[in-house]
Design a protein around this motif. Structure first.
Motif, short mmCIF file in Angstrom:
data_model
loop_
_atom_site.label_atom_id
_atom_site.label_comp_id
_atom_site.label_asym_id
_atom_site.label_seq_id
_atom_site.Cartn_x
_atom_site.Cartn_y
_atom_site.Cartn_z
N TYR A 168 15.95 54.46 16.03
CA TYR A 168 16.90 55.57 16.13
C TYR A 168 18.23 55.12 16.72
O TYR A 168 19.30 55.62 16.36
CB TYR A 168 16.35 56.67 17.04
N GLU A 169 18.15 54.20 17.67
CA GLU A 169 19.37 53.80 18.38
C GLU A 169 20.32 52.98 17.51
O GLU A 169 21.45 52.69 17.92
CB GLU A 169 18.99 53.07 19.66
N ASN A 170 19.88 52.62 16.30
CA ASN A 170 20.78 51.98 15.34
C ASN A 170 21.60 53.00 14.56
O ASN A 170 22.40 52.62 13.70
CB ASN A 170 19.99 51.11 14.36
N GLN A 171 21.39 54.30 14.82
CA GLN A 171 22.21 55.31 14.16
C GLN A 171 23.66 55.20 14.66
O GLN A 171 23.91 54.81 15.79
CB GLN A 171 21.64 56.70 14.38
N THR A 172 24.58 55.55 13.77
CA THR A 172 26.00 55.38 14.04
C THR A 172 26.74 56.68 13.75
O THR A 172 26.23 57.56 13.05
CB THR A 172 26.61 54.29 13.13
N GLN A 201 11.85 54.93 18.25
CA GLN A 201 12.93 55.23 19.19
C GLN A 201 13.97 54.12 19.17
O GLN A 201 15.18 54.38 19.17
CB GLN A 201 12.36 55.41 20.60
N ALA A 202 13.53 52.88 19.15
CA ALA A 202 14.47 51.75 19.09
C ALA A 202 15.27 51.78 17.78
O ALA A 202 16.48 51.50 17.77
CB ALA A 202 13.71 50.44 19.22
N SER A 234 18.92 59.53 18.00
CA SER A 234 19.21 58.86 19.25
C SER A 234 20.46 58.01 19.00
O SER A 234 20.94 57.89 17.87
CB SER A 234 18.04 57.99 19.71
N TYR A 235 20.98 57.43 20.08
CA TYR A 235 22.25 56.69 19.97
C TYR A 235 22.30 55.69 21.10
O TYR A 235 21.93 56.02 22.24
CB TYR A 235 23.41 57.68 20.04
N SER A 236 22.75 54.48 20.81
CA SER A 236 22.74 53.43 21.83
C SER A 236 23.85 53.61 22.87
O SER A 236 23.77 53.08 23.98
CB SER A 236 22.87 52.05 21.18
N GLY A 237 24.90 54.37 22.51
CA GLY A 237 26.00 54.60 23.45
C GLY A 237 25.94 56.00 24.04
O GLY A 237 24.87 56.62 24.12
#
Length: 271
Positions: free
Chosen positions: A219-223, A216-217, A250-253
């Motif tokens: 995934y959040e590096n996807q852009t 999951q973490a 997933s996405y950090s923003g």
């Protein structure tokens, strides 16, 4: 923002799954406001009535959709829901790595896809499979097991190539797309970091929806498209016939901003 693009562009609604869970109709409406006129729903057979109303209200169509059909006890339930929703291409999104170890595994899965392809065709639908990284990372005599799988598919079976996961799995995604040709009816357009935990941590063997914390973490590096490690321009050039489907695992923003940025990039660069 213009709602047209040089090539057909959709968005996998899994990207906004939290919003879907909270308010399906509102999430679909917001995706339409971003500029998408096409969507790719997941597990659509579980909420067919809700999706039908949301699509009509938002003015979007669903040319493709994801659902677990390969292991379904009653695949006709999924196929009937697809026909009702106007989903012409049904894609099974996940068979875990444990079942992609040998040439016999690949043939067994291809046989099942071929069987379901015939069943789908009886309803005027096409059927196929969507990859993750392990279908390319797992090798049989030096060959990606996905390559053996593709060789055993009937001509009518189709593929949706997730170009991010193919890259994570060590494949030359544009070369894969060129080798498969018109069998590739859709591609997942996503970008981001392709090494580290994203390449080594796997979801559960039961479901792609069960995601370990490390993955999951990662995934959040996807852009948004064009901002990561994937050669997205070469991917697009290698599959001019394929429906483009924007996706984030997933996405950090704000994920709605992420899909909007990817759409804008495609409108500018996918010509």
């Amino acid at each position: 923002m213009s709602k047209t693009t040089a090539r057909p562009t959709s968005v996998q609604l899994y990207s906004v799954r939290d919003a879907i869970a909270a308010d399906l109709a509102g999430a679909v409406a917001r995706v339409a406001e971003v500029g998408f006129t096409q969507v790719e729903p997941y597990a659509f057979h579980e909420r067919a009535d809700d999706y039908a109303k949301a699509f009509a209200d938002a003015g979007v169509t669903a040319p493709s959709g994801h659902a677990p059909v390969i292991d379904a006890a009653e695949p006709d339930v999924v196929l009937d829901a697809a026909a009702r929703l106007g989903i012409g291409i049904v894609i099974d999104p996940f068979v875990p790595t444990e079942r992609w170890q040998t040439a016999d595994d690949a043939k067994r899965l291809a046989d099942r896809v071929n069987e379901l392809t015939v069943r789908a065709a009886a309803r005027g639908l096409r059927f196929g499979y969507h990859n993750h990284q392990w279908e390319f990372a797992n090798k049989v005599d030096g060959r990606a097991v996905f390559e053996i799988f593709a060789e055993h598919l009937a001509p009518e079976a189709v593929l949706e190539v997730d170009t991010f996961w193919a890259t994570v799995g060590g494949a030359d995604a544009p070369a894969v797309l060129r080798s498969l040709g018109d069998r590739v009816v859709a591609i997942h357009v996503k970008d981001g970091k392709v090494s580290g935990d994203i390449a080594t941590v796997l979801p559960s063997s039961e479901s792609a929806l069960v995601v370990p914390d490390a993955l999951q973490a990662a995934y959040e590096n996807q852009t948004p498209a064009g901002q990561g490690d994937v050669d997205v321009p070469s991917v697009l050039a290698a599959a001019p016939q394929a429906l483009r489907v924007v996706e984030f695992d997933s996405y950090s923003g704000d994920v709605f901003e992420g899909i909007a940025t990817s759409l804008a990039w495609l409108q500018e660069n996918d010509r």
